[in-house]
Design an enzyme around this catalytic site. Structure first.
Site, PDB file in Angstrom:
ATOM      1  N   GLY A 126       0.818  -1.211   0.000  1.00  0.00           N
ATOM      2  CA  GLY A 126       0.000   0.000   0.000  1.00  0.00           C
ATOM      3  C   GLY A 126       0.851   1.259   0.000  1.00  0.00           C
ATOM      4  N   ASP A 134     -10.775  -2.539  15.189  1.00  0.00           N
ATOM      5  CA  ASP A 134     -10.274  -2.445  16.557  1.00  0.00           C
ATOM      6  C   ASP A 134      -8.753  -2.610  16.535  1.00  0.00           C
ATOM      7  OD1 ASP A 134     -10.303  -2.210  19.299  1.00  0.00           O
ATOM      8  OD2 ASP A 134     -10.824  -4.305  19.676  1.00  0.00           O
TER       9      ASP A 134
END
Length: 575
Positions: A318, A370
């Site tokens: 990425g 989370d």
């Protein structure tokens, strides 16, 4: 000063017992708030409960410091305290949680140079296998005795919710009809047919979930049934979920923790493992609100994995982040995120940590990942690729320390690894793009419902789970919708304004111009077409200001972990 290891061990266990007592009280309070329809109260309880652990750790550590001072640093003391502590856990109902509490106390009191395995519970010392409470953690029902319909009614009413039901018999008929459709083989009421139901409901937002399993021919079939309130304040059963993947999604890392009253948490985790055998115990403990135990188990899983693998940590795929360095271990499905020392955004370390804490305490509505937060995590140096090590020492030197062929990282966030949405879109087909962009817009809408504005809507800040769900994971610019100022772009005053690279109007720190989203999000034709097909109104400032008003007026939008068409009565309104 004479230091008694037995007395220190007892004080630590007393601190844990106080913590878990308050934890259970909060969980029990969730039932009363649900009966009143006070959903904001449930959210507040859930957020408040997350902070309890650290408060008890500080409270207990301060008590020990006051009593024993520097005597606590003696090398010979802590192995003896640990032995005494193990003896106290012989008949304890939460020994695994107490061991984690003990580890937290020792790491709070001792300098890192003193951390040794003989001081800590690196592995559990007390088994939780077949650990039971005075009364069983689940009820067993035998439909052959009174019939399946009466059994289902009894299951529902045995929770003794202090609020009237709309029509429990109508709900049970719908439930039974769905069960008969779901089972591949004929559903017969035989002597061996059992239904097991966990005694506590699982509370989250507007729902209380019944969690159970049907035992037929010895094989368990897990299910969950959400209980909701209608606009008159009466309870009803909304659906039944039996699909394993859907049940897993109910316990997803992108959702808020449940409020559950458990005397023996390990019994609940053991039960849930029969429904979701491949879900790590660390994630189940976390979703039950026991995130510190989840962290303990996760770290043990990481150490075990490192011992039984040989691939190397590398920089994650990425676009490189402006404030975070992200790396991963290919064979382990998580990413590790470190705040850079020098950031290409004008944000402080405190601000970034505050944003991550906001997400931890907030309802994540299935759209925000989370995170597990750790301090002083050590990695074997020979398992780190050279370019990653060079990058770590270049962009985050204050966070790194090399000692005895180990790399110590002083602060790190760990999240589930996902496919970055921008990478997925680069190689996707037309149909895949349409599905992913619909998901992307749905994620934004559901974040809005939770009063969250992501700040940076670029695709690189969103990930795609293996279930094809879009989840947001870059939190440094996150803020409440109600704190934003959504504006229309002022028209240019002159032709020169229109050609200017700089805005011809004043921009405040919380100003957002939804019309600009098209400029940096929808330049690719296929993405533009899909976005405008499903989410064109997100480009309008009026849409955002209308959502602001709804939130400010106290509207609590419904975001459930199952599709509307799966409900027994899809058109039924919810309170």
């Amino acid at each position: 000063m004479i230091v008694d290891p037995d007395l220190i061990a007892k004080k630590i266990l007393d601190g844990f017992n106080r913590h878990y007592s308050v934890f259970r009280e909060q969980s029990q309070e969730a039932k009363f708030e649900f009966e009143k329809g006070n959903y904001r109260g449930i959210r507040a309880l859930s957020s408040e409960r997350i902070t309890f652990y650290d408060k008890r750790i500080k409270e207990t550590s301060a008590l020990l410091e006051k009593s024993y001072g520097e005597s606590l640093r003696k090398d010979s003391l802590w192995p003896e305290v640990k032995k005494s502590f193990i003896m106290l856990l012989t008949d304890h109902k939460q020994p695994e949680l107490a061991e984690s509490f003990f580890n937290s106390i020792t790491t709070q009191l001792l300098d890192r140079a003193y951390f040794k395995n003989e001081y800590l519970f690196v592995r559990p010392a007390v088994s939780t296998d077949y650990l039971g409470s005075q009364t069983p953690s689940y009820r067993v029902y035998y439909p052959l005795n009174i019939g399946i319909k009466k059994t289902l009614v009894k299951i529902t009413l045995d929770f003794e919710l202090n609020c009237p039901w709309e029509n429990v018999y109508l709900d049970v008929r719908a439930l039974l009809k769905r069960i008969f459709k779901t089972f591949e083989k004929p559903f017969r009421i035989t002597p061996d047919l059992q239904i097991h139901i966990l005694k506590s409901l699982f509370y989250r937002n507007k729902a209380a979930y019944i969690i159970g399993r049907i035992i037929l021919d010895g094989d368990p079939v897990g299910f969950t049934v959400p209980i909701l309130r209608n606009i008159s304040g009466h309870f009803f059963l909304d659906t039944i979920i039996t699909d394993k993947e859907q049940i897993r999604l109910l316990f997803s890392f992108s959702r808020a923790y449940f409020m559950v009253d458990m005397e023996v948490p390990s019994a609940y985790v053991s039960f849930l493992k029969t429904l979701m055998p491949f879900k790590p115990s660390s994630e189940l403990y976390t979703m039950l609100g026991l995130q510190k135990q989840g962290k303990t188990l996760f770290y043990r899983d990481l150490l075990h994995h490192l011992k039984n693998s040989n691939d190397r940590f590398r920089i994650a795929d990425g676009i490189k982040g402006l404030v975070m360095l992200v790396f991963t271990l290919p064979s382990f499905p998580y990413v590790f995120k470190i705040i850079k020392d020098e950031r290409k955004k004008d944000v402080s370390r405190d601000h970034i940590e505050n944003r991550y804490q906001l997400v931890k305490l907030h309802d994540r509505v299935g759209r925000m990942a989370d995170t597990l937060e750790y301090s002083f995590v050590d990695f074997p140096l020979d398992r780190i690729q050279k370019n990653l090590l060079d990058e770590l020492l270049k962009v985050a030197p204050s966070m790194c320390e090399i000692i005895n062929e180990r790399l110590i990282i002083k602060h790190v966030y760990i999240e589930r690894r996902m496919m970055p949405l921008n990478i997925f879109l680069e190689n996707a087909s037309d149909s895949q793009i349409e599905k992913a962009i619909k998901e992307y817009g749905d994620a934004i809408r559901q974040l809005i419902a939770a009063n969250i504005f992501p700040g940076d809507l670029l695709y690189k800040n969103f990930g795609l789970t293996k279930h094809g769900r879009v989840v947001f994971y870059d939190y440094d610019e996150i803020q409440y919708i109600t704190d934003c100022n959504f504006r229309r772009l002022p028209p240019p005053r002159t032709p020169e304004d229109e050609l200017s690279e700089e805005p011809w109007y004043k921009v405040g720190p919380n100003d957002v111009f939804p019309e600009e989203f098209e400029t940096f999000l929808l330049t690719q034709h296929r993405i533009n077409r899909a976005f405008k097909k499903y989410h064109a109104e997100l480009l309008s400032p009026e849409f955002w200001t209308n959502q602001q008003k709804r939130i400010e007026e106290g509207f609590f939008d419904d975001v459930f972990p199952y599709p509307n068409e799966q409900r027994f009565f899809p058109d039924k309104n919810i309170e």
